[in-house]
Motif scaffolding. Structure first.
Motif, PDB file in Angstrom:
ATOM      1  N   GLY A  61      14.179  -6.398 -30.720  1.00  0.00           N
ATOM      2  CA  GLY A  61      14.248  -6.419 -29.264  1.00  0.00           C
ATOM      3  C   GLY A  61      13.997  -5.049 -28.657  1.00  0.00           C
ATOM      4  N   ALA A  62      13.888  -5.025 -27.328  1.00  0.00           N
ATOM      5  CA  ALA A  62      13.534  -3.796 -26.618  1.00  0.00           C
ATOM      6  C   ALA A  62      14.569  -2.697 -26.801  1.00  0.00           C
ATOM      7  CB  ALA A  62      13.345  -4.090 -25.131  1.00  0.00           C
ATOM      8  N   ALA A  63      15.822  -3.077 -27.020  1.00  0.00           N
ATOM      9  CA  ALA A  63      16.880  -2.072 -27.165  1.00  0.00           C
ATOM     10  C   ALA A  63      16.691  -1.213 -28.410  1.00  0.00           C
ATOM     11  CB  ALA A  63      18.243  -2.758 -27.222  1.00  0.00           C
ATOM     12  N   ALA A  64      15.898  -1.683 -29.367  1.00  0.00           N
ATOM     13  CA  ALA A  64      15.691  -0.926 -30.606  1.00  0.00           C
ATOM     14  C   ALA A  64      14.821   0.300 -30.390  1.00  0.00           C
ATOM     15  CB  ALA A  64      15.064  -1.826 -31.667  1.00  0.00           C
ATOM     16  N   GLY A  65      14.065   0.330 -29.305  1.00  0.00           N
ATOM     17  CA  GLY A  65      13.233   1.490 -29.016  1.00  0.00           C
ATOM     18  C   GLY A  65      11.791   1.313 -29.448  1.00  0.00           C
ATOM     19  N   ALA A  66      10.940   2.171 -28.889  1.00  0.00           N
ATOM     20  CA  ALA A  66       9.501   2.057 -29.120  1.00  0.00           C
ATOM     21  C   ALA A  66       9.124   2.317 -30.569  1.00  0.00           C
ATOM     22  CB  ALA A  66       8.749   3.019 -28.195  1.00  0.00           C
ATOM     23  N   THR A  68      10.778   1.765 -33.408  1.00  0.00           N
ATOM     24  CA  THR A  68      11.057   0.618 -34.274  1.00  0.00           C
ATOM     25  C   THR A  68      10.082  -0.513 -34.012  1.00  0.00           C
ATOM     26  OG1 THR A  68      13.405   1.149 -34.457  1.00  0.00           O
ATOM     27  CG2 THR A  68      12.776  -1.136 -34.861  1.00  0.00           C
ATOM     28  N   LEU A  69       9.803  -0.781 -32.738  1.00  0.00           N
ATOM     29  CA  LEU A  69       8.899  -1.878 -32.408  1.00  0.00           C
ATOM     30  C   LEU A  69       7.461  -1.559 -32.809  1.00  0.00           C
ATOM     31  CD1 LEU A  69      10.351  -2.948 -28.951  1.00  0.00           C
ATOM     32  CD2 LEU A  69      10.709  -4.000 -31.186  1.00  0.00           C
ATOM     33  N   THR A  70       7.092  -0.282 -32.740  1.00  0.00           N
ATOM     34  CA  THR A  70       5.760   0.107 -33.206  1.00  0.00           C
ATOM     35  C   THR A  70       5.649  -0.087 -34.713  1.00  0.00           C
ATOM     36  OG1 THR A  70       5.517   1.719 -31.432  1.00  0.00           O
ATOM     37  CG2 THR A  70       4.105   2.005 -33.364  1.00  0.00           C
ATOM     38  N   ARG A  71       6.725   0.248 -35.419  1.00  0.00           N
ATOM     39  CA  ARG A  71       6.726   0.037 -36.866  1.00  0.00           C
ATOM     40  C   ARG A  71       6.647  -1.455 -37.186  1.00  0.00           C
ATOM     41  NH1 ARG A  71      10.757   2.556 -41.554  1.00  0.00           N
ATOM     42  NH2 ARG A  71       9.044   3.507 -42.683  1.00  0.00           N
ATOM     43  N   ALA A  72       7.270  -2.262 -36.345  1.00  0.00           N
ATOM     44  CA  ALA A  72       7.173  -3.711 -36.524  1.00  0.00           C
ATOM     45  C   ALA A  72       5.722  -4.164 -36.403  1.00  0.00           C
ATOM     46  CB  ALA A  72       8.040  -4.424 -35.490  1.00  0.00           C
ATOM     47  N   GLY A  73       5.026  -3.638 -35.391  1.00  0.00           N
ATOM     48  CA  GLY A  73       3.621  -3.997 -35.224  1.00  0.00           C
ATOM     49  C   GLY A  73       2.773  -3.565 -36.398  1.00  0.00           C
ATOM     50  N   THR A  74       3.024  -2.361 -36.906  1.00  0.00           N
ATOM     51  CA  THR A  74       2.277  -1.871 -38.066  1.00  0.00           C
ATOM     52  C   THR A  74       2.531  -2.747 -39.285  1.00  0.00           C
ATOM     53  OG1 THR A  74       2.430   0.391 -37.224  1.00  0.00           O
ATOM     54  CG2 THR A  74       1.896   0.121 -39.558  1.00  0.00           C
ATOM     55  N   ALA A  75       3.789  -3.134 -39.484  1.00  0.00           N
ATOM     56  CA  ALA A  75       4.128  -3.989 -40.627  1.00  0.00           C
ATOM     57  C   ALA A  75       3.427  -5.334 -40.527  1.00  0.00           C
ATOM     58  CB  ALA A  75       5.644  -4.178 -40.698  1.00  0.00           C
TER      59      ALA A  75
END
Length: 234
Positions: A61-66, A68-75
């Motif tokens: 979610g958004a609370a995790a920060g950019a 973490t979410l960018t790493r999610a996209g890379t994964a």
């Protein structure tokens, strides 16, 4: 008596509810917290288990920060790329000369930044009769990144030949002609290889063949190395 029998437990319940800590009890959820999910996702990412990392980090979610979410996209992207490579490799195991599978592997390699492997695979796909205009375009880009303008132009022309409506091929041709200078194709060789593109001859009369070099110019001076072109400039 019946009223007193019922009223007793009810009154006791009301008294207990009013005491501190005896109200509605809240239980911690059995599912792991968001922090646990992020930790699990990062651990999976470090182990190159991109499927698990994609799943866990995407739930943060958004609370995790950019970051973490960018790493999610890379994964997620790497998970898809790895699965695609596995599928194309399996296809080539069944038929080593299947051009579409070679094109797929070449495109995946280029997307991953492995330009040399992409070039080799896309060249093999072209020799095997590949027809995907995206593969020809990527091959041209691979040539261009190493400063091979002639081969890049030939590949872009092949991409447009495969699909006349493929807009990126036309855009690349126009831009690279400006970057590399005007070119013209030579006749196709006897072996049927694609026509190479060479610089056009200068206009006007020039020195006759075999004449000595002009004064002030050194004979046998080495040519400059091919110019490397940044695709972001096109």
């Amino acid at each position: 008596m019946k009223f007193r029998t019922v009223a007793g437990p009810v009154a006791l319940a009301l008294v207990l509810a009013g005491l501190p800590g005896c109200g509605i009890m809240k239980f911690s959820p059995s599912e792991p917290s968001a922090k646990d999910g992020i930790a699990a996702g990062n651990a999976a990412y470090d182990k190159k288990d991109y499927a698990t990392a994609c799943r866990e980090l995407s739930k943060a979610g958004a609370a995790a920060g950019a970051e973490t979410l960018t790493r999610a996209g890379t994964a997620c992207a790497r998970d898809g790329g790895m699965k695609a490579q596995q599928a194309f490799t399996a296809a080539l195991s069944a038929n080593a000369g299947f051009a579409p599978a070679m094109e797929g592997l070449g495109l995946e390699a280029f997307a991953a930044g492995d330009v040399l492997r992409a070039r080799d695979m896309l060249e093999a796909a072209a020799r095997a009769g590949g027809t995907d205009p995206r593969a020809a375009l990527a091959l041209g880009d691979a040539y261009l990144l190493s400063g091979q303008c002639d081969k890049a132009l030939a590949a872009y022309q092949e991409a447009r030949k495969r699909d006349a409506s493929f807009a990126p091929a036309g855009a690349r041709l126009d831009a690279v002609r400006l970057a590399c200078g005007a070119r013209k194709p030579t006749p196709v060789g006897a072996n049927g290889s694609p026509a190479a593109l060479v610089p056009s001859a200068p206009a006007g009369p020039g020195p006759a063949a075999g004449s000595p070099p002009a004064a002030g110019k050194e004979a046998g001076k080495p040519k400059a190395a091919p110019k490397t072109i940044d695709l972001n400039d096109i």
